[in-house]
Write a protein that holds these residues in place. Structure first.
Motif, mmCIF file in Angstrom:
data_model
loop_
_atom_site.group_PDB
_atom_site.id
_atom_site.type_symbol
_atom_site.label_atom_id
_atom_site.label_comp_id
_atom_site.label_asym_id
_atom_site.label_seq_id
_atom_site.Cartn_x
_atom_site.Cartn_y
_atom_site.Cartn_z
ATOM 1 N N VAL A 6 0.851 -1.183 0.000
ATOM 2 C CA VAL A 6 0.000 0.000 0.000
ATOM 3 C C VAL A 6 0.886 1.232 0.000
ATOM 4 O O VAL A 6 1.771 1.368 0.853
ATOM 5 N N GLY A 7 0.666 2.123 -0.947
ATOM 6 C CA GLY A 7 1.440 3.352 -1.017
ATOM 7 C C GLY A 7 0.681 4.530 -0.440
ATOM 8 O O GLY A 7 -0.560 4.559 -0.449
ATOM 9 N N LEU A 8 1.429 5.480 0.098
ATOM 10 C CA LEU A 8 0.859 6.768 0.516
ATOM 11 C C LEU A 8 -0.326 6.584 1.461
ATOM 12 O O LEU A 8 -1.373 7.199 1.294
ATOM 13 N N ASN A 9 -0.130 5.752 2.488
ATOM 14 C CA ASN A 9 -1.232 5.394 3.378
ATOM 15 C C ASN A 9 -1.197 6.132 4.711
ATOM 16 O O ASN A 9 -1.962 5.784 5.615
ATOM 17 N N TYR A 10 -0.312 7.107 4.841
ATOM 18 C CA TYR A 10 -0.278 7.982 6.014
ATOM 19 C C TYR A 10 -0.244 9.423 5.513
ATOM 20 O O TYR A 10 0.481 9.739 4.561
ATOM 21 N N ALA A 11 -1.010 10.298 6.160
ATOM 22 C CA ALA A 11 -1.111 11.680 5.696
ATOM 23 C C ALA A 11 0.244 12.392 5.724
ATOM 24 O O ALA A 11 0.562 13.175 4.813
ATOM 25 N N ASP A 12 1.069 12.125 6.750
ATOM 26 C CA ASP A 12 2.355 12.823 6.804
ATOM 27 C C ASP A 12 3.296 12.355 5.702
ATOM 28 O O ASP A 12 4.123 13.120 5.203
ATOM 29 N N HIS A 13 3.158 11.095 5.271
ATOM 30 C CA HIS A 13 3.976 10.620 4.151
ATOM 31 C C HIS A 13 3.485 11.228 2.838
ATOM 32 O O HIS A 13 4.292 11.588 1.972
ATOM 33 N N MET A 58 5.956 13.697 0.516
ATOM 34 C CA MET A 58 6.220 13.325 -0.876
ATOM 35 C C MET A 58 5.510 14.238 -1.868
ATOM 36 O O MET A 58 5.748 14.162 -3.079
ATOM 37 N N GLY A 59 4.623 15.105 -1.357
ATOM 38 C CA GLY A 59 3.885 16.006 -2.233
ATOM 39 C C GLY A 59 2.923 15.286 -3.148
ATOM 40 O O GLY A 59 2.634 15.749 -4.254
ATOM 41 N N LYS A 60 2.393 14.155 -2.690
ATOM 42 C CA LYS A 60 1.464 13.364 -3.484
ATOM 43 C C LYS A 60 0.204 13.136 -2.660
ATOM 44 O O LYS A 60 0.275 12.620 -1.542
ATOM 45 N N PHE A 61 -0.931 13.536 -3.228
ATOM 46 C CA PHE A 61 -2.185 13.471 -2.487
ATOM 47 C C PHE A 61 -3.252 12.764 -3.333
ATOM 48 O O PHE A 61 -4.111 13.406 -3.933
ATOM 49 N N PRO A 62 -3.161 11.436 -3.401
ATOM 50 C CA PRO A 62 -4.159 10.700 -4.186
ATOM 51 C C PRO A 62 -5.536 10.796 -3.538
ATOM 52 O O PRO A 62 -5.665 11.024 -2.333
ATOM 53 N N ALA A 63 -6.558 10.636 -4.361
ATOM 54 C CA ALA A 63 -7.913 10.610 -3.812
ATOM 55 C C ALA A 63 -8.024 9.482 -2.793
ATOM 56 O O ALA A 63 -7.438 8.414 -2.950
ATOM 57 N N ASP A 64 -8.786 9.739 -1.740
ATOM 58 C CA ASP A 64 -8.855 8.779 -0.635
ATOM 59 C C ASP A 64 -9.863 7.652 -0.858
ATOM 60 O O ASP A 64 -10.029 6.803 0.016
ATOM 61 N N ALA A 65 -10.514 7.617 -1.995
ATOM 62 C CA ALA A 65 -11.552 6.607 -2.192
ATOM 63 C C ALA A 65 -10.986 5.190 -2.217
ATOM 64 O O ALA A 65 -11.615 4.256 -1.710
ATOM 65 N N TYR A 66 -9.788 5.038 -2.796
ATOM 66 C CA TYR A 66 -9.195 3.713 -2.943
ATOM 67 C C TYR A 66 -7.726 3.757 -2.532
ATOM 68 O O TYR A 66 -7.043 4.759 -2.754
#
Length: 283
Positions: free
Chosen positions: A78-85, A89-97
Motif C-alpha cells: 500500500v502506497g501513501l497510506n499515512y497523511a504525513d507521508h 512526498m507532495g502526493k495526495f491521491p484521492a482517498d476513495a481507494y
C-alpha cells in the motif's frame, strides 16, 4: 505465538520462537506441512504447538532467519497510506481507494540478512511498515469480516530505489530490486494482536530514529485494504500485504538520507519485535 522460518546447515525449517530459541517443528512436520504457508493453509497452528513440546530447541543466533513466508502467491503493498507521508512526498491521491503495487518474493530477505544497495542508484530509501499475512482465502470479502482472514502480522522494510520508482507513474521497478526489502523477523499470530491499529512503529538507521508513528494513523485501515484487494484478486493463505509507511522517509529529508553500504536499518513494531538488516553494496 511467534512463528519463524529459518535455515540451518543445508535445510530450511520453521518453528515457534520463545525467548532466544526456536523449536524446530518443521523437523517433525515437514512431510505433511513443508513450510509456514502450508501450516497457514491447513489451519494447523495447533499441530505446530504440539510438535514444539518435543522438537529440538535451537538458539536463534545459530540459525539464519528467512522471510516468514518465502513463497507467497502475491505481495501487495500500500502506497501513501499515512497523511504525513503524502505531505512529505507532495502526493495526495484521492482517498476513495488505496494506492497499490506488487513486489516479487526475490525482492525480500529475512531478518539479519543484508539489503543490497544497487549499483545503478544511490537513492536507496527505507520504509518501515506493518505486514499482514493472510490466513483464510477469499474473494469479495466484507470489511466487517476482513480481520478473520488474517493469520498474523510481521514487519516489512519496503526498501525503495527512488529514482527507478519515479521513472514513471508505475512504482514496480523501484520496489523490486533483488534483496531490496526486509521481511520478518517472524510472524506473530493474529490472536496476540487483536487490533493492528493499536501498534507503534519506529524506524532507526544506525540507531537514529527516523520514523515514529502509530498504526492508527493509516488512511486506509487494514480491513478496507483487504476488502478492496479481494474485489480484484483472490486472497490466498500466505499472501502478504505491506500496509504503508508513515512520514520520515529519507527522500523527504534535507539533505536526503539514503541507506548506504555499512548502514543498519531497524524497524520495531510493538507486539512483534524488531526487523534488522545490514546494508551492503551490490557485487
Amino acid at each position: 505465538m511467534k512463528l519463524a522460518t529459518f535455515a540451518i546447515q543445508d535445510r530450511t525449517s520453521y518453528g515457534i520462537v520463545t525467548g532466544g530459541q526456536v523449536a524446530d517443528c518443521g523437523a517433525a512436520l515437514a512431510a505433511a506441512l513443508p513450510d509456514l504457508k502450508a501450516v497457514i493453509a491447513a489451519g494447523a497452528f495447533d499441530r505446530v504447538a504440539a510438535a514444539a513440546a518435543d522438537a529440538p530447541k535451537l538458539p536463534l543466533d545459530g540459525v539464519t532467519l528467512l522471510p516468514p513466508i518465502g513463497n507467497p502467491d502475491k505481495i501487495v503493498c500500500v502506497g501513501l497510506n499515512y497523511a504525513d507521508h503524502q505531505a512529505e512526498m507532495g502526493k495526495f491521491p484521492a482517498d476513495a481507494y488505496p494506492v497499490l503495487f506488487l513486489r516479487v518474493p526475490s525482492s525480500q530477505v529475512g531478518h539479519g540478512s543484508p539489503l543490497v544497495c544497487p549499483k545503478l542508484s544511490e537513492r536507496f530509501d527505507y520504509e518501515g511498515e506493518l505486514a499482514v499475512i493472510i490466513g483464510k482465502p477469499g474473494r469479495h470479502i466484507a470489511e466487517a469480516e476482513a480481520l478473520s482472514h488474517v493469520a498474523g502480522y510481521s514487519i516489512y522494510n519496503d526498501g525503495s530505489v527512488r529514482d527507478f520508482q519515479q521513472h514513471t507513474t508505475q512504482y514496480t521497478p523501484g520496489k523490486n530490486f533483488k534483496a531490496s526489502g526486509g521481511f520478518g523477523p517472524w510472524m506473530v499470530t493474529a490472536d496476540e494482536i487483536p487490533d493492528p491499529h493499536a501498534l507503534h512503529l519506529t524506524t532507526r538507521l544506525n540507531g537514529e530514529v527516523l520514523q515514529d508513528a502509530d498504526t492508527s494513523l493509516m488512511i486506509h485501515k487494514i480491513p478496507k485494504v483487504i476488502a478492496y484487494i479481494s474485489q480484484w484478486a483472490e486472497l490466498l493463505p500466505g499472501d502478504v500485504i505491506s500496509s504503508g509507511t508513515p512520514g520520515g522517509v529519507g527522500a523527504s529529508r534535507k539533505p536526503p538520507v539514503w541507506m548506504r553500504p555499512g548502514d543498519v536499518a531497524e524497524i520495531e513494531v510493538t507486539g512483534i519485535g524488531t526487523l534488522s538488516n545490514p546494508v551492503v553494496a551490490e557485487d
